[in-house]
Design a protein around this motif. Structure first.
Motif, mmCIF file in Angstrom:
data_model
loop_
_atom_site.group_PDB
_atom_site.id
_atom_site.type_symbol
_atom_site.label_atom_id
_atom_site.label_comp_id
_atom_site.label_asym_id
_atom_site.label_seq_id
_atom_site.Cartn_x
_atom_site.Cartn_y
_atom_site.Cartn_z
ATOM 1 N N VAL A 178 46.189 57.718 35.894
ATOM 2 C CA VAL A 178 44.889 58.362 36.117
ATOM 3 C C VAL A 178 44.978 59.798 35.623
ATOM 4 C CG1 VAL A 178 43.159 59.059 37.802
ATOM 5 C CG2 VAL A 178 44.362 56.882 38.087
ATOM 6 N N GLU A 179 44.462 60.020 34.413
ATOM 7 C CA GLU A 179 44.402 61.362 33.839
ATOM 8 C C GLU A 179 42.978 61.907 33.837
ATOM 9 O OE1 GLU A 179 47.574 61.568 30.262
ATOM 10 O OE2 GLU A 179 45.878 60.224 29.914
ATOM 11 N N ASP A 180 42.023 60.999 33.822
ATOM 12 C CA ASP A 180 40.618 61.375 33.706
ATOM 13 C C ASP A 180 39.772 60.264 34.325
ATOM 14 O OD1 ASP A 180 40.542 59.287 31.749
ATOM 15 O OD2 ASP A 180 41.140 60.734 30.200
ATOM 16 N N GLU A 181 38.453 60.333 34.116
ATOM 17 C CA GLU A 181 37.537 59.410 34.781
ATOM 18 C C GLU A 181 37.306 58.102 34.035
ATOM 19 O OE1 GLU A 181 37.034 62.619 34.381
ATOM 20 O OE2 GLU A 181 36.636 63.492 36.361
ATOM 21 N N ARG A 182 38.095 57.801 33.006
ATOM 22 C CA ARG A 182 37.797 56.629 32.178
ATOM 23 C C ARG A 182 37.844 55.318 32.962
ATOM 24 N NH1 ARG A 182 42.675 56.864 27.909
ATOM 25 N NH2 ARG A 182 42.478 59.088 28.413
ATOM 26 N N HIS A 183 38.629 55.255 34.038
ATOM 27 C CA HIS A 183 38.735 54.020 34.821
ATOM 28 C C HIS A 183 38.136 54.195 36.216
ATOM 29 C CE1 HIS A 183 41.159 52.499 31.602
ATOM 30 N NE2 HIS A 183 42.180 53.298 31.866
ATOM 31 N N LEU A 184 37.177 55.096 36.347
ATOM 32 C CA LEU A 184 36.643 55.427 37.664
ATOM 33 C C LEU A 184 36.053 54.208 38.363
ATOM 34 C CD1 LEU A 184 36.270 57.851 39.555
ATOM 35 C CD2 LEU A 184 34.010 58.189 38.555
ATOM 36 N N GLU A 185 35.350 53.359 37.626
ATOM 37 C CA GLU A 185 34.732 52.181 38.242
ATOM 38 C C GLU A 185 35.795 51.233 38.802
ATOM 39 O OE1 GLU A 185 31.752 48.495 36.979
ATOM 40 O OE2 GLU A 185 31.776 50.343 35.791
ATOM 41 N N GLN A 186 36.864 51.017 38.041
ATOM 42 C CA GLN A 186 37.933 50.147 38.536
ATOM 43 C C GLN A 186 38.673 50.782 39.707
ATOM 44 O OE1 GLN A 186 40.390 47.920 35.721
ATOM 45 N NE2 GLN A 186 39.108 48.690 34.058
ATOM 46 N N LEU A 187 38.853 52.078 39.677
ATOM 47 C CA LEU A 187 39.484 52.758 40.807
ATOM 48 C C LEU A 187 38.630 52.620 42.061
ATOM 49 C CD1 LEU A 187 40.667 56.003 38.993
ATOM 50 C CD2 LEU A 187 42.163 54.257 39.991
ATOM 51 N N HIS A 188 37.321 52.735 41.894
ATOM 52 C CA HIS A 188 36.413 52.561 43.032
ATOM 53 C C HIS A 188 36.548 51.146 43.607
ATOM 54 C CE1 HIS A 188 32.872 52.958 45.555
ATOM 55 N NE2 HIS A 188 32.407 51.840 45.024
ATOM 56 N N ALA A 189 36.609 50.150 42.742
ATOM 57 C CA ALA A 189 36.756 48.778 43.212
ATOM 58 C C ALA A 189 38.082 48.589 43.938
ATOM 59 C CB ALA A 189 36.653 47.817 42.030
ATOM 60 N N TRP A 190 39.142 49.213 43.440
ATOM 61 C CA TRP A 190 40.459 49.133 44.087
ATOM 62 C C TRP A 190 40.404 49.738 45.483
ATOM 63 C CZ3 TRP A 190 45.397 51.962 41.839
ATOM 64 C CH2 TRP A 190 46.545 51.498 42.508
ATOM 65 N N ALA A 191 39.767 50.894 45.605
ATOM 66 C CA ALA A 191 39.648 51.535 46.916
ATOM 67 C C ALA A 191 38.861 50.659 47.884
ATOM 68 C CB ALA A 191 38.979 52.899 46.766
ATOM 69 N N GLU A 192 37.746 50.123 47.430
ATOM 70 C CA GLU A 192 36.911 49.284 48.295
ATOM 71 C C GLU A 192 37.655 48.030 48.727
ATOM 72 O OE1 GLU A 192 33.654 49.922 49.533
ATOM 73 O OE2 GLU A 192 34.452 51.885 48.927
ATOM 74 N N THR A 193 38.375 47.420 47.813
ATOM 75 C CA THR A 193 39.152 46.229 48.141
ATOM 76 C C THR A 193 40.220 46.534 49.178
ATOM 77 O OG1 THR A 193 38.804 45.245 45.953
ATOM 78 C CG2 THR A 193 40.698 44.462 47.203
ATOM 79 N N THR A 194 40.930 47.627 48.984
ATOM 80 C CA THR A 194 42.019 47.999 49.891
ATOM 81 C C THR A 194 41.515 48.246 51.308
ATOM 82 O OG1 THR A 194 43.200 49.001 48.032
ATOM 83 C CG2 THR A 194 43.927 49.618 50.242
#
Length: 427
Positions: A95-111
């Protein structure tokens, strides 16, 4: 008339209920952040990210399986801050920038779907990166890993501007993952990674503002903490995983570790997770010869160190990971007042429902016992491959296979990661 066996059974039930009561209590950090119970999924390096550094579908499936595990807090494995020369092993999330923000959000919600809180462990490997991933690694000093030149290249010494850039990168990653929905972050300051390298007098042989004295060696981690705090604010927990010692002659020792703890507490760290060891002394896996048998029997490998921290810095919340297997061992450590949270790593790779079973009284002990092949070379690899393969199975939508032959696990691991990753630490 009550028989002796009935009395004994009653005492056992009472003890089990008492242990569950201790484990199920919520815990509030000094900043007001509440963790629902005392069980934490400690960081385990999953090695399941996509080729571009995104979390991807496999991590989603793994954390979906863990979402109902019953822990109060789940800490992700290594999330790296630099894709240029900062990959510790195949499959790292970056994670260097916001390019994967949507997937990171999904990971957080899943966890968090099962009610637990979720933190991200943030890391840079420094010199601990295989040649096949980073042929030109960077580190505090140009000191390679002892006895590992074939697998790990000698690093280039960082200059001052690069050090400042890395500090900003730690902070940027912290900001992005919390914006994505994670509740907090953890600095990986243990197991010989970059922060640990700065702290070590063996790895850090600088004589400038970043090394030469204990105070200068710990400047890097103090500034990382400050930069993160400036990005995420006071309400977001910032924690650290720190070695009690690196168990190397002339290296980072317990006395200096305690000094670092004092400095971090003064700077407002929210939680300290105690661990220990490096690539060359894997105390975090419980395989280091320096661990006393009495320490193994009481399960918590670094409890004596945690007790020293508690005595010196009584208000600092403490989490201890390494060796816990029974409800009694966990509740005893908590009830003693030495620690506040119990970290569970390997048990969750084999028994993903173990914490929930503990809290519900369905199980009192995790049996983590990798199956041995009888072949010496394979058995030396079992500790590493066994747990990784169990995570990969859950990431594929399967259940763990704890009784599968060790040779099959080793073969699968090598096909996925290659020989260069055989000495990678796992959390």
């Amino acid at each position: 008339m009550t028989t002796h066996s009935e009395t004994t059974a009653g005492h056992a039930r009472s003890g089990a209920a008492s242990a569950r009561s201790v484990l199920s209590r919520s815990f509030e950090l000094p900043n007001g952040f509440v963790i629902p119970n005392r069980l934490v999924k400690a960081a385990l390096s999953e090695g399941l990210g996509d080729r571009d550094g995104a979390p991807g579908a496999r991590i989603q499936r793994l954390y979906r399986r863990w979402a109902g595990s019953g822990v109060g807090l789940s800490i992700t494995g290594n999330v790296m801050i630099d894709r240029r020369h900062g990959l510790g092993e195949p499959g790292n999330v970056v994670v260097e920038d916001e390019r994967h923000l949507e997937q990171l959000h999904a990971w957080a919600e899943t966890t968090k779907a099962g009610g637990s809180k979720a933190w991200v462990q943030i890391n840079h490997p420094g010199r601990q990166t295989p040649r096949t991933l980073t042929p030109h690694p960077v580190a505090p000093s140009a000191v390679g890993l002892q006895g590992s030149a074939k697998m790990f290249a000698t690093p280039r010494e960082l200059n001052g501007a690069e050090i400042e850039d890395l500090i900003r990168r730690y902070a940027t990653t912290a900001r992005i993952v919390t914006e994505a929905g994670f509740d907090g972050v953890q600095i990986h300051g243990a197991h010989g990674y970059l922060v640990s390298q700065f702290l070590s007098p063996l790895a850090n042989q600088r004589t400038d503002a970043w090394g030469g004295t204990p105070e200068k060696r710990r400047r890097f981690v103090i500034e990382v903490l400050g930069a993160m705090r400036a990005e995420v604010g006071q309400d977001v927990p910032v924690s650290i995983k720190l070695n009690s010692a690196d168990f190397q002659k002339g290296g980072f020792g317990e006395d200096e570790s305690l000094e670092v703890v004092h400095a971090l507490a003064d700077e407002g760290i929210d939680l300290l997770e105690v661990s220990g060891g490096t690539y060359t002394s894997a105390a975090m896996l419980g395989v280091d010869a320096s661990l006393k048998e009495s320490t193994r029997r009481r399960e918590a490998y670094f409890l004596e160190y945690a007790e020293k921290v508690r005595a010196q810095v009584p208000r600092l919340p403490l989490m201890l990971t390494g060796g816990f297997r029974t409800a009694d061992g966990m509740s005893d450590a908590l009830a003693s007042g030495a620690i506040d949270l119990v970290g569970l790593g390997r048990p969750l790779t084999v028994q993903p429902d173990f914490p929930a079973d503990l809290l519900a009284g369905r199980n009192e002990e995790s049996v983590v016992n990798p199956r041995r092949s009888g072949i010496k070379l394979l058995d030396n690899l079992t500790e590493l491959t066994y747990y990784s393969v169990q995570m990969w199975r859950m990431a594929a939508g399967k259940e763990p296979a704890p009784d599968r032959h060790a040779a099959i696990n080793v073969t699968q691991y090598l096909l996925n990661n290659g020989f260069e990753s055989l000495r990678s630490p796992r959390g």
